[in-house]
Design a protein around this motif. Structure first.
Motif, PDB file in Angstrom:
ATOM      1  N   ALA A 171       0.857  -1.193   0.000  1.00  0.00           N
ATOM      2  CA  ALA A 171       0.000   0.000   0.000  1.00  0.00           C
ATOM      3  C   ALA A 171       0.888   1.236   0.000  1.00  0.00           C
ATOM      4  CB  ALA A 171      -0.895  -0.012   1.236  1.00  0.00           C
ATOM      5  N   PRO A 172       0.524   2.241  -0.760  1.00  0.00           N
ATOM      6  CA  PRO A 172       1.345   3.448  -0.790  1.00  0.00           C
ATOM      7  C   PRO A 172       1.337   4.142   0.570  1.00  0.00           C
ATOM      8  CG  PRO A 172      -0.689   3.779  -1.999  1.00  0.00           C
ATOM      9  CD  PRO A 172      -0.647   2.329  -1.598  1.00  0.00           C
ATOM     10  N   GLU A 173       2.441   4.764   0.895  1.00  0.00           N
ATOM     11  CA  GLU A 173       2.558   5.507   2.139  1.00  0.00           C
ATOM     12  C   GLU A 173       1.632   6.711   2.088  1.00  0.00           C
ATOM     13  OE1 GLU A 173       3.383   6.633   5.772  1.00  0.00           O
ATOM     14  OE2 GLU A 173       4.392   4.885   4.987  1.00  0.00           O
ATOM     15  N   LYS A 174       0.802   6.871   3.096  1.00  0.00           N
ATOM     16  CA  LYS A 174      -0.154   7.971   3.114  1.00  0.00           C
ATOM     17  C   LYS A 174       0.381   9.180   3.872  1.00  0.00           C
ATOM     18  CE  LYS A 174      -4.165   5.015   2.674  1.00  0.00           C
ATOM     19  NZ  LYS A 174      -5.427   4.582   3.252  1.00  0.00           N
ATOM     20  N   ARG A 175       1.492   9.015   4.534  1.00  0.00           N
ATOM     21  CA  ARG A 175       2.048  10.127   5.293  1.00  0.00           C
ATOM     22  C   ARG A 175       2.723  11.116   4.364  1.00  0.00           C
ATOM     23  NH1 ARG A 175       1.676   8.923  10.606  1.00  0.00           N
ATOM     24  NH2 ARG A 175       1.616   6.747  11.167  1.00  0.00           N
ATOM     25  N   GLU A 176       2.680  12.353   4.773  1.00  0.00           N
ATOM     26  CA  GLU A 176       3.251  13.426   3.965  1.00  0.00           C
ATOM     27  C   GLU A 176       4.767  13.498   4.097  1.00  0.00           C
ATOM     28  OE1 GLU A 176       2.812  18.260   3.782  1.00  0.00           O
ATOM     29  OE2 GLU A 176       1.196  17.072   4.622  1.00  0.00           O
ATOM     30  N   HIS A 177       5.301  13.091   5.256  1.00  0.00           N
ATOM     31  CA  HIS A 177       6.730  13.213   5.521  1.00  0.00           C
ATOM     32  C   HIS A 177       7.354  11.859   5.848  1.00  0.00           C
ATOM     33  CE1 HIS A 177       6.430  17.571   5.628  1.00  0.00           C
ATOM     34  NE2 HIS A 177       5.360  17.445   6.391  1.00  0.00           N
ATOM     35  N   TYR A 178       8.634  11.722   5.521  1.00  0.00           N
ATOM     36  CA  TYR A 178       9.422  10.540   5.860  1.00  0.00           C
ATOM     37  C   TYR A 178       9.385  10.331   7.369  1.00  0.00           C
ATOM     38  CZ  TYR A 178      13.686   7.936   6.845  1.00  0.00           C
ATOM     39  OH  TYR A 178      14.584   7.031   7.308  1.00  0.00           O
ATOM     40  N   ARG A 179       9.200   9.095   7.806  1.00  0.00           N
ATOM     41  CA  ARG A 179       9.103   8.769   9.223  1.00  0.00           C
ATOM     42  C   ARG A 179      10.220   7.800   9.585  1.00  0.00           C
ATOM     43  NH1 ARG A 179       5.378   9.581  13.215  1.00  0.00           N
ATOM     44  NH2 ARG A 179       4.299  10.926  11.763  1.00  0.00           N
TER      45      ARG A 179
ATOM     46  N   VAL B 175       8.818   6.468  19.681  1.00  0.00           N
ATOM     47  CA  VAL B 175       8.721   5.262  18.853  1.00  0.00           C
ATOM     48  C   VAL B 175       9.108   5.577  17.414  1.00  0.00           C
ATOM     49  CG1 VAL B 175       7.148   3.485  17.982  1.00  0.00           C
ATOM     50  CG2 VAL B 175       6.912   4.321  20.325  1.00  0.00           C
ATOM     51  N   ASP B 176       8.599   6.679  16.892  1.00  0.00           N
ATOM     52  CA  ASP B 176       8.958   7.129  15.541  1.00  0.00           C
ATOM     53  C   ASP B 176       8.735   8.623  15.449  1.00  0.00           C
ATOM     54  OD1 ASP B 176       6.205   7.627  14.784  1.00  0.00           O
ATOM     55  OD2 ASP B 176       5.992   5.517  14.345  1.00  0.00           O
ATOM     56  N   CYS B 177       9.355   9.227  14.437  1.00  0.00           N
ATOM     57  CA  CYS B 177       9.158  10.665  14.250  1.00  0.00           C
ATOM     58  C   CYS B 177       9.420  11.054  12.809  1.00  0.00           C
ATOM     59  CB  CYS B 177      10.025  11.485  15.199  1.00  0.00           C
ATOM     60  SG  CYS B 177      11.776  11.456  14.870  1.00  0.00           S
ATOM     61  N   SER B 178       8.909  12.219  12.478  1.00  0.00           N
ATOM     62  CA  SER B 178       9.144  12.841  11.175  1.00  0.00           C
ATOM     63  C   SER B 178       9.469  14.299  11.454  1.00  0.00           C
ATOM     64  CB  SER B 178       7.899  12.728  10.285  1.00  0.00           C
ATOM     65  OG  SER B 178       6.890  13.599  10.751  1.00  0.00           O
ATOM     66  N   VAL B 179       9.668  15.080  10.415  1.00  0.00           N
ATOM     67  CA  VAL B 179       9.952  16.495  10.625  1.00  0.00           C
ATOM     68  C   VAL B 179       8.767  17.225  11.249  1.00  0.00           C
ATOM     69  CG1 VAL B 179      11.718  16.665   8.840  1.00  0.00           C
ATOM     70  CG2 VAL B 179       9.335  17.111   8.248  1.00  0.00           C
ATOM     71  N   ARG B 180       7.550  16.704  11.076  1.00  0.00           N
ATOM     72  CA  ARG B 180       6.338  17.384  11.549  1.00  0.00           C
ATOM     73  C   ARG B 180       5.552  16.648  12.629  1.00  0.00           C
ATOM     74  NH1 ARG B 180       5.763  22.716  10.710  1.00  0.00           N
ATOM     75  NH2 ARG B 180       6.426  23.241   8.617  1.00  0.00           N
ATOM     76  N   GLY B 181       6.109  15.548  13.163  1.00  0.00           N
ATOM     77  CA  GLY B 181       5.361  14.849  14.191  1.00  0.00           C
ATOM     78  C   GLY B 181       6.158  13.744  14.838  1.00  0.00           C
ATOM     79  N   LEU B 182       5.652  13.258  15.962  1.00  0.00           N
ATOM     80  CA  LEU B 182       6.286  12.125  16.622  1.00  0.00           C
ATOM     81  C   LEU B 182       5.263  11.354  17.424  1.00  0.00           C
ATOM     82  CD1 LEU B 182       7.053  13.211  19.838  1.00  0.00           C
ATOM     83  CD2 LEU B 182       8.574  14.534  18.422  1.00  0.00           C
ATOM     84  N   ARG B 183       5.633  10.101  17.705  1.00  0.00           N
ATOM     85  CA  ARG B 183       4.770   9.203  18.467  1.00  0.00           C
ATOM     86  C   ARG B 183       5.593   8.658  19.623  1.00  0.00           C
ATOM     87  NH1 ARG B 183       3.101   3.581  17.223  1.00  0.00           N
ATOM     88  NH2 ARG B 183       4.692   3.743  15.608  1.00  0.00           N
ATOM     89  N   CYS B 184       5.029   8.722  20.835  1.00  0.00           N
ATOM     90  CA  CYS B 184       5.755   8.338  22.047  1.00  0.00           C
ATOM     91  C   CYS B 184       4.952   7.337  22.860  1.00  0.00           C
ATOM     92  CB  CYS B 184       6.000   9.556  22.930  1.00  0.00           C
ATOM     93  SG  CYS B 184       6.845  10.902  22.128  1.00  0.00           S
TER      94      CYS B 184
END
Length: 116
Positions: free
Chosen positions: A7-15, A36-45
């Motif tokens: 499935a294509p990546e739906k996120r706007e930024h590299y994670r 756990v993961d992050c991108s230039v515009r977000g992160l998950r903890c």
């Protein structure tokens, strides 16, 4: 038989995803959360059972301390709390992409060293 296409990546930024032993820390005051993961515009903890979660829609100011010796100040907003995880969106700034690429190189080097 061929596997179905991914499935294509739906996120706007590299994670960038972190293995448990290499997770950066998000420091907000005296609270520390594993990233756990992050991108230039977000992160998950992760939220541990002894930590009180930050309320949704709450503005957050903190610092992400990466294992590869980098740190990035963040200003964001809690957009989701689910299953012992918190997701932040960083609309007012971003984690510099050069830091994410440097961390990726650090993770690759660590993985190679452990494989040898």
């Amino acid at each position: 038989m061929l596997a179905p296409p991914a499935a294509p990546e739906k996120r706007e930024h590299y994670r960038l995803h972190f293995p448990p032993t290499e997770r950066p820390l998000l420091v907000i005051g005296e609270r520390h959360y594993e990233v756990v993961d992050c991108s230039v515009r977000g992160l998950r903890c992760l939220i541990n059972e002894w930590q009180s979660p930050i309320p949704a829609d709450q503005p957050v100011i903190g610092l992400v301390q990466f294992r590869g010796r980098h740190a990035a100040p963040i200003r964001g907003l809690v957009i989701r709390i689910r299953h012992h995880e918190i997701a932040l969106h960083l609309p007012e700034g971003e984690i510099p992409f050069r830091i994410l690429r440097s961390e990726e190189r650090y993770l690759i080097a660590q993985h190679r060293a452990k494989a040898e």
